[in-house]
Motif scaffolding. Structure first.
Motif, PDB file in Angstrom:
ATOM      1  N   GLY A 187      -5.634 -13.438 -30.386  1.00 48.00           N
ATOM      2  CA  GLY A 187      -3.949 -13.967 -29.283  1.00 48.00           C
ATOM      3  C   GLY A 187      -3.241 -12.908 -28.753  1.00 48.00           C
ATOM      4  O   GLY A 187      -1.983 -12.392 -29.067  1.00 48.00           O
ATOM      5  N   GLY A 188      -3.897 -11.456 -29.224  1.00 49.72           N
ATOM      6  CA  GLY A 188      -3.482 -10.522 -28.988  1.00 49.72           C
ATOM      7  C   GLY A 188      -2.698  -9.320 -29.568  1.00 49.72           C
ATOM      8  O   GLY A 188      -3.389 -10.588 -30.667  1.00 49.72           O
ATOM      9  N   ILE A 189      -3.074  -8.100 -29.819  1.00 47.57           N
ATOM     10  CA  ILE A 189      -2.187  -7.294 -30.860  1.00 47.57           C
ATOM     11  C   ILE A 189      -0.710  -6.714 -29.729  1.00 47.57           C
ATOM     12  O   ILE A 189      -1.011  -6.811 -28.759  1.00 47.57           O
ATOM     13  CB  ILE A 189      -3.418  -5.923 -31.356  1.00 47.57           C
ATOM     14  CG1 ILE A 189      -3.392  -5.352 -30.604  1.00 47.57           C
ATOM     15  CG2 ILE A 189      -3.977  -7.149 -32.214  1.00 47.57           C
ATOM     16  CD1 ILE A 189      -4.858  -4.392 -30.592  1.00 47.57           C
ATOM     17  N   GLU A 190      -0.289  -6.213 -31.456  1.00 51.55           N
ATOM     18  CA  GLU A 190       0.697  -5.233 -30.894  1.00 51.55           C
ATOM     19  C   GLU A 190       0.639  -3.582 -31.550  1.00 51.55           C
ATOM     20  O   GLU A 190       0.878  -3.297 -32.100  1.00 51.55           O
ATOM     21  CB  GLU A 190       2.107  -5.612 -31.332  1.00 51.55           C
ATOM     22  CG  GLU A 190       3.575  -4.543 -30.564  1.00 51.55           C
ATOM     23  CD  GLU A 190       4.482  -5.675 -31.218  1.00 51.55           C
ATOM     24  OE1 GLU A 190       6.040  -4.744 -31.187  1.00 51.55           O
ATOM     25  OE2 GLU A 190       5.059  -7.110 -31.168  1.00 51.55           O
ATOM     26  N   VAL A 191       0.785  -2.712 -30.188  1.00 56.41           N
ATOM     27  CA  VAL A 191       0.457  -1.215 -30.509  1.00 56.41           C
ATOM     28  C   VAL A 191       1.611  -0.858 -30.063  1.00 56.41           C
ATOM     29  O   VAL A 191       1.758  -0.497 -29.238  1.00 56.41           O
ATOM     30  CB  VAL A 191      -0.511  -0.837 -29.952  1.00 56.41           C
ATOM     31  CG1 VAL A 191      -0.688   1.008 -30.753  1.00 56.41           C
ATOM     32  CG2 VAL A 191      -1.961  -1.822 -30.209  1.00 56.41           C
ATOM     33  N   ASP A 192       3.019   0.345 -30.903  1.00 59.76           N
ATOM     34  CA  ASP A 192       3.899   1.042 -30.550  1.00 59.76           C
ATOM     35  C   ASP A 192       4.902  -0.249 -29.622  1.00 59.76           C
ATOM     36  O   ASP A 192       5.414   0.733 -28.409  1.00 59.76           O
ATOM     37  CB  ASP A 192       3.159   1.856 -29.254  1.00 59.76           C
ATOM     38  CG  ASP A 192       2.497   3.208 -30.360  1.00 59.76           C
ATOM     39  OD1 ASP A 192       2.642   3.236 -31.414  1.00 59.76           O
ATOM     40  OD2 ASP A 192       1.467   3.581 -29.674  1.00 59.76           O
ATOM     41  N   GLY A 193       4.988  -1.371 -30.236  1.00 61.73           N
ATOM     42  CA  GLY A 193       5.569  -2.173 -29.229  1.00 61.73           C
ATOM     43  C   GLY A 193       5.635  -2.942 -28.297  1.00 61.73           C
ATOM     44  O   GLY A 193       5.879  -3.604 -27.583  1.00 61.73           O
ATOM     45  N   LYS A 194       4.067  -2.651 -27.897  1.00 60.23           N
ATOM     46  CA  LYS A 194       3.272  -3.151 -26.558  1.00 60.23           C
ATOM     47  C   LYS A 194       2.068  -4.201 -27.273  1.00 60.23           C
ATOM     48  O   LYS A 194       1.509  -3.640 -27.785  1.00 60.23           O
ATOM     49  CB  LYS A 194       3.104  -1.997 -25.666  1.00 60.23           C
ATOM     50  CG  LYS A 194       2.253  -2.155 -24.113  1.00 60.23           C
ATOM     51  CD  LYS A 194       1.833  -1.161 -22.942  1.00 60.23           C
ATOM     52  CE  LYS A 194       1.564  -2.019 -21.831  1.00 60.23           C
ATOM     53  NZ  LYS A 194       1.374  -0.551 -21.107  1.00 60.23           N
ATOM     54  N   VAL A 195       2.673  -5.440 -26.402  1.00 55.55           N
ATOM     55  CA  VAL A 195       1.034  -7.041 -26.426  1.00 55.55           C
ATOM     56  C   VAL A 195       0.086  -6.256 -25.640  1.00 55.55           C
ATOM     57  O   VAL A 195       0.392  -5.686 -24.406  1.00 55.55           O
ATOM     58  CB  VAL A 195       2.017  -7.784 -26.266  1.00 55.55           C
ATOM     59  CG1 VAL A 195       1.462  -9.257 -26.682  1.00 55.55           C
ATOM     60  CG2 VAL A 195       3.163  -8.356 -27.578  1.00 55.55           C
ATOM     61  N   LEU A 196      -1.014  -6.084 -25.600  1.00 56.84           N
ATOM     62  CA  LEU A 196      -2.478  -6.112 -25.691  1.00 56.84           C
ATOM     63  C   LEU A 196      -3.428  -7.211 -25.450  1.00 56.84           C
ATOM     64  O   LEU A 196      -3.158  -7.349 -26.863  1.00 56.84           O
ATOM     65  CB  LEU A 196      -2.587  -4.322 -26.287  1.00 56.84           C
ATOM     66  CG  LEU A 196      -2.242  -3.124 -26.193  1.00 56.84           C
ATOM     67  CD1 LEU A 196      -3.094  -2.110 -26.756  1.00 56.84           C
ATOM     68  CD2 LEU A 196      -1.518  -3.015 -24.605  1.00 56.84           C
ATOM     69  N   THR A 197      -3.848  -7.229 -24.340  1.00 63.14           N
ATOM     70  CA  THR A 197      -5.041  -8.685 -24.322  1.00 63.14           C
ATOM     71  C   THR A 197      -5.978  -8.143 -24.177  1.00 63.14           C
ATOM     72  O   THR A 197      -5.954  -6.707 -24.146  1.00 63.14           O
ATOM     73  CB  THR A 197      -4.140  -9.272 -23.776  1.00 63.14           C
ATOM     74  OG1 THR A 197      -3.937  -9.025 -22.011  1.00 63.14           O
ATOM     75  CG2 THR A 197      -2.818  -9.825 -24.023  1.00 63.14           C
ATOM     76  N   LYS A 198      -6.875  -9.202 -23.919  1.00 60.75           N
ATOM     77  CA  LYS A 198      -8.357  -8.085 -23.673  1.00 60.75           C
ATOM     78  C   LYS A 198      -8.183  -7.914 -22.562  1.00 60.75           C
ATOM     79  O   LYS A 198      -8.542  -6.679 -22.080  1.00 60.75           O
ATOM     80  CB  LYS A 198      -9.222  -9.832 -23.944  1.00 60.75           C
ATOM     81  CG  LYS A 198     -10.722  -9.051 -23.386  1.00 60.75           C
ATOM     82  CD  LYS A 198     -11.360 -10.586 -23.235  1.00 60.75           C
ATOM     83  CE  LYS A 198     -12.793 -10.198 -22.767  1.00 60.75           C
ATOM     84  NZ  LYS A 198     -13.790 -11.071 -22.775  1.00 60.75           N
ATOM     85  N   ASP A 199      -7.623  -8.144 -21.202  1.00 64.11           N
ATOM     86  CA  ASP A 199      -7.120  -8.059 -20.363  1.00 64.11           C
ATOM     87  C   ASP A 199      -6.879  -7.283 -20.093  1.00 64.11           C
ATOM     88  O   ASP A 199      -7.483  -5.714 -18.418  1.00 64.11           O
ATOM     89  CB  ASP A 199      -6.826  -9.059 -19.339  1.00 64.11           C
ATOM     90  CG  ASP A 199      -7.309 -10.707 -19.068  1.00 64.11           C
ATOM     91  OD1 ASP A 199      -8.961 -10.366 -19.167  1.00 64.11           O
ATOM     92  OD2 ASP A 199      -6.508 -11.459 -19.106  1.00 64.11           O
ATOM     93  N   THR A 200      -5.986  -6.404 -21.148  1.00 62.17           N
ATOM     94  CA  THR A 200      -4.668  -4.725 -20.876  1.00 62.17           C
ATOM     95  C   THR A 200      -5.363  -3.834 -21.400  1.00 62.17           C
ATOM     96  O   THR A 200      -5.471  -3.343 -21.727  1.00 62.17           O
ATOM     97  CB  THR A 200      -3.648  -5.740 -20.799  1.00 62.17           C
ATOM     98  OG1 THR A 200      -3.002  -5.777 -21.728  1.00 62.17           O
ATOM     99  CG2 THR A 200      -3.117  -6.552 -20.283  1.00 62.17           C
ATOM    100  N   LEU A 201      -6.496  -5.055 -22.623  1.00 59.91           N
ATOM    101  CA  LEU A 201      -6.633  -3.247 -23.476  1.00 59.91           C
ATOM    102  C   LEU A 201      -7.289  -1.954 -22.984  1.00 59.91           C
ATOM    103  O   LEU A 201      -6.818  -0.864 -23.213  1.00 59.91           O
ATOM    104  CB  LEU A 201      -7.220  -4.060 -25.066  1.00 59.91           C
ATOM    105  CG  LEU A 201      -7.930  -3.275 -26.040  1.00 59.91           C
ATOM    106  CD1 LEU A 201      -6.996  -2.966 -26.389  1.00 59.91           C
ATOM    107  CD2 LEU A 201      -9.037  -3.926 -26.749  1.00 59.91           C
TER     108      LEU A 201
END
Length: 596
Positions: A187-201
């Motif tokens: 369901g996405g992960i948060e890196v440095d305050g930003k949520v990353l999904t498969k489409d944006t990773l």
């Protein structure tokens, strides 16, 4: 003096009884609860073991993989910048295990493993990459063999040049697409305050890393930090979702987005049998096909390439003939992540194959059981290229009445595969892996993993039959059969009898004799005859007897009668019209003028 009635045999049990460990007696209720607890723990273990699914392989071999001290090197590959082993090695990790317990895990930038001297790379690295910044062959490009075990010695040499005191007991390879799949399942992960999904990773990491095209310390540090953060966050979140993580890992193992090499012949064979080693092995009595592409340019254009492989197999000939066509398309325009494509394509086929067509621009190398045809690719955005190779296989490579093909998926890559196998028209095909249409078998798929395809040619029990019979001229009749026929009977002129049916108005009855018969092609009989007179549209009856196919099936009924129609008069008339030429027309004109 011993007391009266003393005996050493009666005294011995008293001595042993003093040595026995006295356990506290358990009440019936305590025993009952202890049995229940042990049963529950055992049940939980069994359920957990069963839920592992394909991962039970690692549970069954855990001690062999982890006992005493083990050091595993982890390679993170970006398969959007393709390499024969999967992708550009963007980072590496160390996993140390002592007595079965992981005790150290670290994650580092692949640029940290460098060489002291220039290492000559394999072809065509220098040809396509060399410039003023080129450093030669390095750790991050050393997964160059499509058969990963062949890359292992060079990878270990580079690694131990950096860490001379560390042994390598195994290598675990992870493609970026596994990380994308895991991020999607979680369901996405948060890196440095930003949520990353498969489409944006992909875009987030690529923009942050800047593809390391600047080659400066700031870029390298950013690259290391984001990958370390990403791996740490992913591992922590995956622990809380074991079933989702398990599904992603199993899919990756089967799709070659996760594979292993271990320094144990027995374990390596087990991994190869599971298809988790990214290793080549030529099966017995089988064809083999692997199409491998490597990016030797810049950026991540492999993310946008479309690749098709068409494998046509003709097993009707004396030697099986194969044509493999590879189409690579690069639709659209260049963008921030992709430039014009520069790469190297390798076609891997059995070493015993004999290449038929001219491939002067290609390199051909024999390695063990395999022949590798290599081709440089220069493909601008919006372009397309097609490569075609034709070759034959020795008849003894395949079993009679059977065709088998081992299809190899390239780690980290997707290709659409078409396989067509054509047999003799009379042969019936049986297959669980091909779609069968008469004497042709088809397979089509976006290849997700290695495939074993096979078909069987069933015994021919059908009688041959003529599909067409024609007059070639007044002295020659050809009979076209549905399948190859036995020359020993088809070449016997006495097995043919021709009778004029006398259906035209001319009233002339020809007395026809077959003076010679010959099979001029596997399925064409040619009869040389006498006694035919020109009678347009006249019909003749041909009586055939004892004709059989190469499997021994005789015509049915035997004898068999067919009709051939004389259709040569109009053609002959056209052929006999004189064609004026410059040499013949000029004198005519002059003669005509002189008479005036």
């Amino acid at each position: 003096m011993q007391p009266a009635g003393y005996s050493p045999y009666t005294a011995k049990p008293k001595i042993e009884s003093r040595l026995k460990l006295k356990l506290p007696k358990l009440s019936g209720g305590t025993k009952k609860w202890l049995t229940i607890i042990i049963g529950i723990l055992l049940g939980v273990f069994i359920v957990f073991y069963l839920l592992l699914g394909d991962l039970r392989f690692f549970a069954n071999n855990y001690l062999r993989l982890t006992w005493f001290n083990k050091n595993y090197v982890i390679l993170l590959q970006n398969n959007y910048e393709s390499r024969p082993g999967g992708g550009f090695i963007t980072a590496y990790g160390n996993l140390d295990i002592t007595l079965g317990i992981p005790r150290n895990f670290s994650f580092n930038n692949s640029y940290e493993i460098d060489t002291d001297t220039y290492v000559t790379p394999p072809y065509p690295h220098e040809d396509m990459l060399k410039n003023e910044w080129y450093e030669g062959y390095t750790f991050r490009d050393a997964n160059w063999s499509a058969n990963f075990p062949d890359s292992v010695p060079q990878l270990i040499e580079f690694y131990q040049n950096k860490f001379p005191n560390k042994d390598v007991d195994g290598i675990i390879v992870v493609n970026f697409t596994l990380i994308e799949d895991l991020v999607e399942r979680l369901g996405g992960i948060e890196v440095d305050g930003k949520v990353l999904t498969k489409d944006t990773l992909f875009s987030a990491i690529t923009n942050t890393v800047n593809d390391v095209d600047r080659h400066n310390e700031e870029a390298l540090n950013e690259r290391k930090d984001i990958l370390s953060d990403l791996s740490s966050i992913l591992i922590k979140k995956a622990k809380w979702h074991p079933f989702k993580s398990k599904a992603a890992i199993i899919k990756a193992l089967n799709n070659k987005d996760l594979y292993m090499w271990v320094d144990s012949i027995g374990m390596e064979k087990k991994l190869m049998k599971k298809g988790w080693a990214n290793a080549f092995e030529l099966p017995e009595a089988s064809d083999f096909l692997a199409v491998n592409i490597a990016n030797l340019g810049s950026k991540k254009a492999d993310r946008y390439l479309l690749k098709e492989v068409h494998h046509y197999v003709n097993i009707t000939k004396e030697l099986p003939e194969i044509t493999t066509e590879i189409v690579v398309r690069y639709p659209g325009f260049k963008n921030n992540f992709a430039d014009d494509y520069k790469g190297y394509l390798q076609l891997v086929i059995p070493a015993s194959a004999n290449i038929v067509n001219n491939i002067m621009e290609s390199t051909v190398t024999d390695i063990g059981d395999f022949k590798i045809i290599g081709e440089k690719l220069i493909l601008p955005a919006g372009g397309k290229t097609t490569l075609t190779y034709t070759y034959t296989l020795p008849r003894n490579l395949l079993n009679p009445n059977e065709y088998k093909l081992k299809l190899i998926k390239q780690s980290g890559d997707e290709k659409y595969i078409w396989v067509t196998v054509e047999t003799a028209p009379d042969r019936i095909i049986s297959s669980d892996t091909f779609e069968v249409k008469e004497n042709r078998a088809y397979f089509y798929e976006k290849l997700q993993n290695d495939k074993d395809l096979s078909l069987n040619l069933l015994e021919d029990t059908d009688s041959p039959y003529p599909i067409e019979q024609v007059f070639e001229n007044l002295k020659t009749i050809s009979i076209y059969w549905n399948e190859p026929i036995d020359e020993s009977v088809a070449n016997d002129a006495t097995n043919y009898k021709i009778t004029d049916l006398n259906v035209t108005d001319g009233g002339t009855t020809d007395e026809v004799e077959v003076i010679y018969a010959e099979v001029i092609d596997a399925s064409v009989s040619r009869l040389e005859v006498s006694g035919i007179t020109e009678q347009n549209l006249e019909r003749y009856q041909i009586e055939l007897k004892n004709i059989r196919d190469t499997s021994g099936n005789t015509i049915n009924p035997n004898p068999k009668e067919i009709t051939v129609i004389q259709r040569i008069s109009e053609k002959k008339a056209v052929e006999e019209v004189p064609i004026p030429t410059e040499a013949t027309s000029q004198p005519f004109v002059i003669e005509d003028v002189s008479e005036l």
